[in-house]
Motif scaffolding. Structure first.
Motif, PDB file in Angstrom:
ATOM      1  N   LEU A  26       0.869  -1.330   0.067  1.00  0.00           N
ATOM      2  CA  LEU A  26       0.112   0.144  -0.202  1.00  0.00           C
ATOM      3  C   LEU A  26       0.957   1.317  -0.029  1.00  0.00           C
ATOM      4  O   LEU A  26       0.480   2.279  -0.047  1.00  0.00           O
ATOM      5  N   LEU A  27       2.103   0.999   0.254  1.00  0.00           N
ATOM      6  CA  LEU A  27       2.919   2.340   0.203  1.00  0.00           C
ATOM      7  C   LEU A  27       4.141   2.111  -0.824  1.00  0.00           C
ATOM      8  O   LEU A  27       4.700   1.217  -0.619  1.00  0.00           O
ATOM      9  N   PRO A  28       4.371   2.821  -1.514  1.00  0.00           N
ATOM     10  CA  PRO A  28       5.668   2.934  -2.613  1.00  0.00           C
ATOM     11  C   PRO A  28       7.011   3.289  -1.947  1.00  0.00           C
ATOM     12  O   PRO A  28       7.471   4.390  -2.428  1.00  0.00           O
ATOM     13  N   ILE A  29       7.358   2.450  -0.881  1.00  0.00           N
ATOM     14  CA  ILE A  29       8.451   2.948   0.008  1.00  0.00           C
ATOM     15  C   ILE A  29       9.309   1.757   0.208  1.00  0.00           C
ATOM     16  O   ILE A  29       8.778   0.583   0.288  1.00  0.00           O
ATOM     17  N   ASP A  30      10.574   1.906   0.298  1.00  0.00           N
ATOM     18  CA  ASP A  30      11.432   0.851   0.725  1.00  0.00           C
ATOM     19  C   ASP A  30      12.143   1.457   2.190  1.00  0.00           C
ATOM     20  O   ASP A  30      12.898   2.294   2.065  1.00  0.00           O
ATOM     21  N   ILE A  31      11.804   1.004   3.013  1.00  0.00           N
ATOM     22  CA  ILE A  31      12.442   1.316   4.351  1.00  0.00           C
ATOM     23  C   ILE A  31      13.747   0.560   4.373  1.00  0.00           C
ATOM     24  O   ILE A  31      14.033  -0.537   4.741  1.00  0.00           O
ATOM     25  N   VAL A  32      15.089   1.422   4.284  1.00  0.00           N
ATOM     26  CA  VAL A  32      16.442   0.916   3.987  1.00  0.00           C
ATOM     27  C   VAL A  32      17.072   0.545   5.341  1.00  0.00           C
ATOM     28  O   VAL A  32      17.873  -0.020   5.209  1.00  0.00           O
ATOM     29  N   ALA A  33      16.572   1.648   6.366  1.00  0.00           N
ATOM     30  CA  ALA A  33      17.173   1.304   7.683  1.00  0.00           C
ATOM     31  C   ALA A  33      16.403   1.959   8.776  1.00  0.00           C
ATOM     32  O   ALA A  33      15.573   2.760   8.587  1.00  0.00           O
ATOM     33  N   VAL A  34      16.350   1.442   9.990  1.00  0.00           N
ATOM     34  CA  VAL A  34      15.885   1.807  11.295  1.00  0.00           C
ATOM     35  C   VAL A  34      17.214   2.068  12.240  1.00  0.00           C
ATOM     36  O   VAL A  34      18.053   1.511  12.166  1.00  0.00           O
ATOM     37  N   ILE A  35      17.126   3.404  12.597  1.00  0.00           N
ATOM     38  CA  ILE A  35      18.230   3.901  13.583  1.00  0.00           C
ATOM     39  C   ILE A  35      17.636   4.523  14.744  1.00  0.00           C
ATOM     40  O   ILE A  35      16.640   5.090  14.802  1.00  0.00           O
ATOM     41  N   SER A  36      18.132   3.858  15.890  1.00  0.00           N
ATOM     42  CA  SER A  36      17.683   4.195  16.972  1.00  0.00           C
ATOM     43  C   SER A  36      19.016   4.909  18.033  1.00  0.00           C
ATOM     44  O   SER A  36      19.984   4.455  17.765  1.00  0.00           O
ATOM     45  N   ASN A  37      18.477   5.952  18.874  1.00  0.00           N
ATOM     46  CA  ASN A  37      19.635   6.523  19.385  1.00  0.00           C
ATOM     47  C   ASN A  37      19.467   5.728  21.095  1.00  0.00           C
ATOM     48  O   ASN A  37      20.281   6.207  21.751  1.00  0.00           O
ATOM     49  N   ARG A  38      18.648   4.800  21.060  1.00  0.00           N
ATOM     50  CA  ARG A  38      18.618   4.105  22.487  1.00  0.00           C
ATOM     51  C   ARG A  38      18.831   2.496  21.894  1.00  0.00           C
ATOM     52  O   ARG A  38      18.017   2.167  21.045  1.00  0.00           O
ATOM     53  N   PRO A  39      19.716   1.842  22.862  1.00  0.00           N
ATOM     54  CA  PRO A  39      19.870   0.224  22.645  1.00  0.00           C
ATOM     55  C   PRO A  39      18.768  -0.299  23.021  1.00  0.00           C
ATOM     56  O   PRO A  39      18.095   0.248  24.100  1.00  0.00           O
ATOM     57  N   ASN A  40      18.540  -1.759  22.597  1.00  0.00           N
ATOM     58  CA  ASN A  40      17.517  -2.543  23.181  1.00  0.00           C
ATOM     59  C   ASN A  40      16.007  -2.129  23.237  1.00  0.00           C
ATOM     60  O   ASN A  40      15.403  -2.500  24.019  1.00  0.00           O
ATOM     61  N   VAL A  41      15.575  -1.212  22.142  1.00  0.00           N
ATOM     62  CA  VAL A  41      14.289  -0.634  22.297  1.00  0.00           C
ATOM     63  C   VAL A  41      13.529  -1.743  21.333  1.00  0.00           C
ATOM     64  O   VAL A  41      13.903  -2.396  20.534  1.00  0.00           O
ATOM     65  N   MET A  42      12.172  -1.747  21.597  1.00  0.00           N
ATOM     66  CA  MET A  42      11.201  -2.618  20.827  1.00  0.00           C
ATOM     67  C   MET A  42      11.352  -2.155  19.375  1.00  0.00           C
ATOM     68  O   MET A  42      11.022  -3.237  18.594  1.00  0.00           O
ATOM     69  N   GLY A  43      11.463  -0.976  19.090  1.00  0.00           N
ATOM     70  CA  GLY A  43      11.502  -0.852  17.770  1.00  0.00           C
ATOM     71  C   GLY A  43      12.487  -1.242  16.696  1.00  0.00           C
ATOM     72  O   GLY A  43      12.449  -1.684  15.685  1.00  0.00           O
ATOM     73  N   LEU A  44      13.814  -1.602  17.522  1.00  0.00           N
ATOM     74  CA  LEU A  44      14.899  -2.297  16.901  1.00  0.00           C
ATOM     75  C   LEU A  44      14.426  -3.839  16.825  1.00  0.00           C
ATOM     76  O   LEU A  44      14.679  -4.385  15.767  1.00  0.00           O
ATOM     77  N   GLN A  45      13.514  -4.518  17.464  1.00  0.00           N
ATOM     78  CA  GLN A  45      13.281  -5.822  17.368  1.00  0.00           C
ATOM     79  C   GLN A  45      12.108  -5.896  16.067  1.00  0.00           C
ATOM     80  O   GLN A  45      12.004  -6.644  15.466  1.00  0.00           O
ATOM     81  N   ARG A  46      11.472  -4.602  16.044  1.00  0.00           N
ATOM     82  CA  ARG A  46      10.277  -4.880  15.241  1.00  0.00           C
ATOM     83  C   ARG A  46      11.333  -4.804  13.913  1.00  0.00           C
ATOM     84  O   ARG A  46      10.964  -5.277  12.629  1.00  0.00           O
ATOM     85  N   ALA A  47      11.961  -3.983  13.643  1.00  0.00           N
ATOM     86  CA  ALA A  47      12.956  -3.794  12.410  1.00  0.00           C
ATOM     87  C   ALA A  47      13.591  -5.091  11.915  1.00  0.00           C
ATOM     88  O   ALA A  47      13.694  -5.634  10.974  1.00  0.00           O
ATOM     89  N   ALA A  48      14.094  -5.728  13.052  1.00  0.00           N
ATOM     90  CA  ALA A  48      14.795  -7.209  13.084  1.00  0.00           C
ATOM     91  C   ALA A  48      13.848  -8.164  12.533  1.00  0.00           C
ATOM     92  O   ALA A  48      14.054  -8.887  11.550  1.00  0.00           O
ATOM     93  N   LYS A  49      12.677  -8.070  12.941  1.00  0.00           N
ATOM     94  CA  LYS A  49      11.571  -8.980  12.508  1.00  0.00           C
ATOM     95  C   LYS A  49      11.193  -8.902  11.042  1.00  0.00           C
ATOM     96  O   LYS A  49      10.957  -9.840  10.389  1.00  0.00           O
ATOM     97  N   ALA A  50      11.392  -7.554  10.744  1.00  0.00           N
ATOM     98  CA  ALA A  50      11.001  -7.242   9.041  1.00  0.00           C
ATOM     99  C   ALA A  50      12.032  -7.403   8.200  1.00  0.00           C
ATOM    100  O   ALA A  50      11.842  -6.970   7.110  1.00  0.00           O
ATOM    101  N   ASN A  51      13.199  -7.741   8.675  1.00  0.00           N
ATOM    102  CA  ASN A  51      14.504  -8.093   8.027  1.00  0.00           C
ATOM    103  C   ASN A  51      15.080  -6.517   7.360  1.00  0.00           C
ATOM    104  O   ASN A  51      15.430  -6.498   6.456  1.00  0.00           O
TER     105      ASN A  51
END
Ligand code: GAR
Length: 210
Positions: A26-51
């Motif tokens: 539904l979205l013509p985007i490619d999420i090429v990276a997720v960058i967090s300023n905090r380690p070990n946050v849930m958002g990083l796990q979400r990125a990992a799960k989505a490869n």
């Protein structure tokens, strides 16, 4: 497709909404990276799960905001994004970093801007006995939460609402609002010109209500 780098500081439910819409086609985007300023946050796990490639640039490891933002800029740059999306990213940015991505950086802020830039927006809406509350997506400029607003979602505050209930309700709206505006950017519908948002090449006189 539009190459998107998403910056987060925590939970990442808005990131998840973008991931899900991209995955659903539904979205013509490619999420090429997720960058967090905090380690070990849930958002990083979400990125990992989505490869999705994900990196941490930990602000506590830098002696100044300038040094941190220089490292962050280099980290972002290696992914050559067309768009940088701030999704619950909770650090104030230096003017240098903002200028580097002028017109290519969006933020979502949990208030009906220009009301309540900064922190504790839900508490401030309650303290002021506001009848309505909501969220805004804007282009990032050097003024904190002060860039031109592209779109907003709003709702009525109910008797008995608390900071927590408002935070939950706002996020439900954000998960529709943010992907919509990111999609507009990807389709070249919106742009920043000076301190003005353009929609289909025309000055946006008031935020779109989603
Ligand atoms: C969202 O409600 C977003 O508007 C807000 O943080 C939440 C992040 O949720 N952003 C700010 O306060 C920016 N100053 P999420 O991590 O679940 O997407």
């Amino acid at each position: 497709t539009c190459r998107v780098v998403v910056l987060i500081s925590g939970n990442g439910s808005n990131l998840q909404a973008l991931i899900d819409q991209q995955a659903a086609g539904l979205l013509p985007i490619d999420i090429v990276a997720v960058i967090s300023n905090r380690p070990n946050v849930m958002g990083l796990q979400r990125a990992a799960k989505a490869n999705i490639p994900h990196q941490v640039v930990d602000h506590t490891e830098f002696d100044s905001r300038e040094l941190f933002d220089t490292a962050l800029q280099q980290c972002i740059q290696q992914f050559t994004p067309d768009l940088v999306v701030l999704a619950g990213y909770m650090r104030i940015m230096t003017a240098d970093l903002v200028r580097r991505f002028a017109g290519k950086m969006l933020n979502i802020h949990p208030s009906l801007l220009p009301k309540y830039p900064g922190l504790h927006t839900h508490r401030r809406a309650l303290d002021n006995k506001d009848l309505q509350h909501g969220s805004s997506v804007h282009f990032v400029t050097e003024e904190l939460d002060g860039g031109p607003v592209i779109a907003q979602s709003q709702f009525d505050i109910q008797p008995g609402d608390t900071e927590d209930s408002l935070a939950i309700r706002i996020k439900q709206l954000e998960h529709k609002l943010y992907p919509k505006v990111v999609g507009w950017f990807a389709e070249n519908k919106i742009a920043l010109q000076g301190n003005q948002a353009l929609y289909n090449g025309e000055k946006l006189l008031q935020p779109k209500m989603i």
